[in-house]
Design a protein around this motif. Structure first.
Motif, PDB file in Angstrom:
ATOM      1  N   PRO A  67       0.839  -1.207   0.000  1.00 48.61           N
ATOM      2  CA  PRO A  67       0.000   0.000   0.000  1.00 48.61           C
ATOM      3  C   PRO A  67       0.867   1.247   0.000  1.00 48.61           C
ATOM      4  N   PRO A  68       0.315   2.353  -0.513  1.00 52.30           N
ATOM      5  CA  PRO A  68       1.095   3.594  -0.563  1.00 52.30           C
ATOM      6  C   PRO A  68       1.312   4.219   0.807  1.00 52.30           C
ATOM      7  N   TYR A  69       0.478   3.828   1.795  1.00 56.43           N
ATOM      8  CA  TYR A  69       0.621   4.370   3.153  1.00 56.43           C
ATOM      9  C   TYR A  69       1.531   3.441   3.964  1.00 56.43           C
ATOM     10  N   LYS A  70       2.819   3.581   3.768  1.00 59.00           N
ATOM     11  CA  LYS A  70       3.785   2.650   4.358  1.00 59.00           C
ATOM     12  C   LYS A  70       3.815   2.716   5.878  1.00 59.00           C
ATOM     13  N   LEU A  71       3.860   3.917   6.452  1.00 55.74           N
ATOM     14  CA  LEU A  71       3.974   4.047   7.903  1.00 55.74           C
ATOM     15  C   LEU A  71       2.679   3.665   8.612  1.00 55.74           C
ATOM     16  N   ALA A  72       1.546   3.888   7.966  1.00 48.27           N
ATOM     17  CA  ALA A  72       0.255   3.546   8.566  1.00 48.27           C
ATOM     18  C   ALA A  72      -0.116   2.088   8.356  1.00 48.27           C
ATOM     19  N   SER A  73       0.592   1.415   7.481  1.00 49.03           N
ATOM     20  CA  SER A  73       0.230   0.052   7.089  1.00 49.03           C
ATOM     21  C   SER A  73       0.560  -0.973   8.172  1.00 49.03           C
ATOM     22  N   ARG A  74      -0.312  -1.951   8.306  1.00 53.19           N
ATOM     23  CA  ARG A  74      -0.037  -3.057   9.222  1.00 53.19           C
ATOM     24  C   ARG A  74       1.083  -3.946   8.691  1.00 53.19           C
ATOM     25  N   ASP A  75       1.318  -3.927   7.380  1.00 51.93           N
ATOM     26  CA  ASP A  75       2.436  -4.691   6.818  1.00 51.93           C
ATOM     27  C   ASP A  75       3.759  -4.218   7.405  1.00 51.93           C
ATOM     28  N   ALA A  76       3.876  -2.910   7.591  1.00 55.20           N
ATOM     29  CA  ALA A  76       5.118  -2.339   8.122  1.00 55.20           C
ATOM     30  C   ALA A  76       5.155  -2.366   9.645  1.00 55.20           C
ATOM     31  N   HIS A  77       3.996  -2.520  10.288  1.00 53.26           N
ATOM     32  CA  HIS A  77       3.913  -2.449  11.752  1.00 53.26           C
ATOM     33  C   HIS A  77       2.839  -3.440  12.190  1.00 53.26           C
ATOM     34  N   PRO A  78       3.171  -4.725  12.286  1.00 52.92           N
ATOM     35  CA  PRO A  78       2.153  -5.768  12.525  1.00 52.92           C
ATOM     36  C   PRO A  78       1.383  -5.618  13.831  1.00 52.92           C
ATOM     37  N   GLU A  79       2.009  -5.104  14.875  1.00 49.02           N
ATOM     38  CA  GLU A  79       1.335  -4.994  16.164  1.00 49.02           C
ATOM     39  C   GLU A  79       0.451  -3.744  16.224  1.00 49.02           C
ATOM     40  N   SER A  80      -0.686  -3.869  16.878  1.00 51.47           N
ATOM     41  CA  SER A  80      -1.575  -2.722  17.041  1.00 51.47           C
ATOM     42  C   SER A  80      -0.920  -1.684  17.940  1.00 51.47           C
ATOM     43  N   SER A  81      -0.981  -0.434  17.520  1.00 52.04           N
ATOM     44  CA  SER A  81      -0.369   0.647  18.285  1.00 52.04           C
ATOM     45  C   SER A  81      -1.292   1.128  19.402  1.00 52.04           C
ATOM     46  N   ILE A  82      -0.699   1.631  20.448  1.00 47.57           N
ATOM     47  CA  ILE A  82      -1.414   2.244  21.555  1.00 47.57           C
ATOM     48  C   ILE A  82      -0.996   3.705  21.622  1.00 47.57           C
ATOM     49  N   VAL A  83      -1.970   4.585  21.570  1.00 52.95           N
ATOM     50  CA  VAL A  83      -1.700   6.018  21.653  1.00 52.95           C
ATOM     51  C   VAL A  83      -2.008   6.487  23.071  1.00 52.95           C
ATOM     52  N   ASP A 216      -8.048   7.091   1.256  1.00 45.99           N
ATOM     53  CA  ASP A 216      -7.877   8.540   1.484  1.00 45.99           C
ATOM     54  C   ASP A 216      -7.555   8.815   2.954  1.00 45.99           C
ATOM     55  N   LEU A 217      -8.311   8.188   3.845  1.00 47.38           N
ATOM     56  CA  LEU A 217      -8.108   8.395   5.286  1.00 47.38           C
ATOM     57  C   LEU A 217      -6.703   7.980   5.703  1.00 47.38           C
ATOM     58  N   LEU A 218      -6.275   6.814   5.258  1.00 47.99           N
ATOM     59  CA  LEU A 218      -4.964   6.309   5.665  1.00 47.99           C
ATOM     60  C   LEU A 218      -3.829   7.108   5.026  1.00 47.99           C
ATOM     61  N   MET A 219      -4.035   7.620   3.828  1.00 46.64           N
ATOM     62  CA  MET A 219      -3.011   8.464   3.223  1.00 46.64           C
ATOM     63  C   MET A 219      -2.877   9.788   3.969  1.00 46.64           C
ATOM     64  N   CYS A 220      -3.996  10.301   4.497  1.00 47.46           N
ATOM     65  CA  CYS A 220      -3.917  11.528   5.298  1.00 47.46           C
ATOM     66  C   CYS A 220      -3.213  11.258   6.626  1.00 47.46           C
ATOM     67  N   ALA A 221      -3.465  10.089   7.207  1.00 48.19           N
ATOM     68  CA  ALA A 221      -2.724   9.706   8.410  1.00 48.19           C
ATOM     69  C   ALA A 221      -1.230   9.610   8.092  1.00 48.19           C
ATOM     70  N   LEU A 261      -5.954  -3.241   7.696  1.00 45.78           N
ATOM     71  CA  LEU A 261      -4.990  -2.529   6.856  1.00 45.78           C
ATOM     72  C   LEU A 261      -3.952  -1.753   7.651  1.00 45.78           C
ATOM     73  N   SER A 262      -4.314  -1.299   8.857  1.00 44.10           N
ATOM     74  CA  SER A 262      -3.453  -0.383   9.602  1.00 44.10           C
ATOM     75  C   SER A 262      -3.326  -0.790  11.064  1.00 44.10           C
ATOM     76  N   HIS A 263      -2.228  -0.381  11.665  1.00 44.92           N
ATOM     77  CA  HIS A 263      -1.989  -0.631  13.086  1.00 44.92           C
ATOM     78  C   HIS A 263      -2.553   0.485  13.960  1.00 44.92           C
ATOM     79  N   LEU A 264      -3.027   1.577  13.348  1.00 45.36           N
ATOM     80  CA  LEU A 264      -3.494   2.724  14.110  1.00 45.36           C
ATOM     81  C   LEU A 264      -4.836   2.437  14.775  1.00 45.36           C
ATOM     82  N   PRO A 265      -5.067   2.950  15.975  1.00 49.37           N
ATOM     83  CA  PRO A 265      -6.382   2.794  16.609  1.00 49.37           C
ATOM     84  C   PRO A 265      -7.448   3.528  15.805  1.00 49.37           C
TER      85      PRO A 265
END
Length: 361
Positions: A67-83, A216-221, A261-265
């Motif tokens: 996916p074009p959203y590399k930093l937001a992608s779960r492929d690049a960050h398999p674990e769910s993030s905690i903010v 669109d949402l994930l690209m903005c993230a 798709l993403s690790h972000l909450p």
């Protein structure tokens, strides 16, 4: 990246495609099938995105592998993030409970509402000091005076506060008062604003635009993450629909999809999604059941005099009833609403309520 060639692509066209790939300093792998010929490309996909690959003669389709959203992608960050928002955790089994009026209003009312939602279990207090309104004649917010009042409320009740920032020039000012910066639906693709909140040190609540796709949402993230701010919480708040029965269409399927798709909450906002207090409880519960990491609900003690969005606000007693239901559902799901800093954790002694540790960003 994969290039799918046209059925009638000639040998000369195929050779030209391979030469163009080599000229970009990339490797290729040609695969000829019975009905299709494809070219696999190995190399820097950022470089590939800058090239007009579809314009090469013989190319029918360009398919990205990542996916074009590399930093937001779960492929690049398999674990769910905690903010972490000033001690309140969102994600990884920790649920955010955001509540408060649409706009910051008079002090007495703000303190009354805050006292009641905190008693119900809310762990973030919201209120808009700057309001992007459809009409230029509508209430635009109290500005910095509203920020100061919001901070007073947060300090009195020891609850982090979240408020919207509408302009890149206001990011530094709002960051001085708020624990979390909200980027509203109308500003989701305000890329200058996204860049500035990305440079800030504050966690960001990014709401999905009214006509935005999940990509669109994930690209903005990604804009925010690319500036070094990894503390981003997404929010599904409804998208535009042809049906006027509700304010927006509550896309509850967006929650599990984003989590794949993403690790972000990701949290849900049934207030803006429906615009109807009678539908908010059911949609809030549906969001949690779908896996949301929290719920954002507007609460007002006298909606008929609210400065904005009064018709979609819950009364404090309605919110209290819903909060109890959400806590019960969270327990069934093996999750828990984060407690306020310094507050006792009611489930700390319950071994069944332990949360699996995840990566904290």
């Amino acid at each position: 990246m994969i290039l799918i060639l046209k059925n009638l692509a000639t040998d000369d066209q195929i050779d030209h495609v391979l030469r163009r790939v080599e000229e970009m300093g990339l490797q290729h792998h040609l695969s000829r099938g019975t009905h299709r010929t494809i070219v696999g490309i190995i190399g820097d996909e950022d470089q590939l995105r800058e090239e007009p690959l579809r314009a090469i003669p013989g190319v029918a389709q360009v398919v990205p592998v990542l996916p074009p959203y590399k930093l937001a992608s779960r492929d690049a960050h398999p674990e769910s993030s905690i903010v972490d928002v000033s001690g309140v955790k969102i994600g990884g089994g920790h649920l955010g409970m955001i509540a408060g009026p649409c706009s910051v209003e008079d002090p007495d009312r703000m303190f009354r509402i805050a006292e009641k939602v905190v008693a119900s279990g809310a762990n973030l207090f919201r209120g808009g000091a700057y309001k992007p309104r459809t009409s230029p004649y509508a209430f635009q917010g109290m500005g910095e005076d509203g920020l100061k009042l919001l901070r007073e409320v947060g300090n009195r009740y020891n609850i982090p506060v979240v408020t919207e920032v509408t302009d890149p020039r206001l990011v530094e000012l709002v960051s001085g008062y708020a624990d979390m910066l909200q980027v509203g639906a109308r500003n989701m693709q305000n890329f200058a604003l996204l860049t500035e909140v990305g440079k800030s040190k504050r966690p960001v609540l990014l709401k999905r635009g009214m006509s935005a796709t999940i990509t669109d949402l994930l690209m903005c993230a990604e804009y925010i993450l690319s500036q070094g701010n990894m503390n981003v919480v997404l929010c599904e708040r409804g998208i535009k629909s042809f049906d006027p029965a509700t304010r927006n269409l509550f896309d509850v399927a967006a929650v599990p999809l984003v989590q794949q798709l993403s690790h972000l909450p990701i949290i849900v906002d049934p207030s803006h999604a429906t615009g109807r207090p009678d539908l908010i409880p059911a949609c809030a519960m549906a969001g949690l059941a779908a896996g949301a990491d929290g719920v954002h609900i507007e609460v007002h003690d006298c909606p008929e005099v609210a400065k904005s969005d009064g018709p979609q606000a819950l009364l404090p007693e309605q919110y209290d009833q819903l909060a109890g239901q959400m806590k019960s559902l969270a327990a069934l799901l093996g999750k828990q609403f984060s407690t306020l800093p310094g507050s006792p954790n009611p489930s700390a002694s319950d071994p069944q309520s332990s949360i699996n540790s995840e990566t904290v960003v």
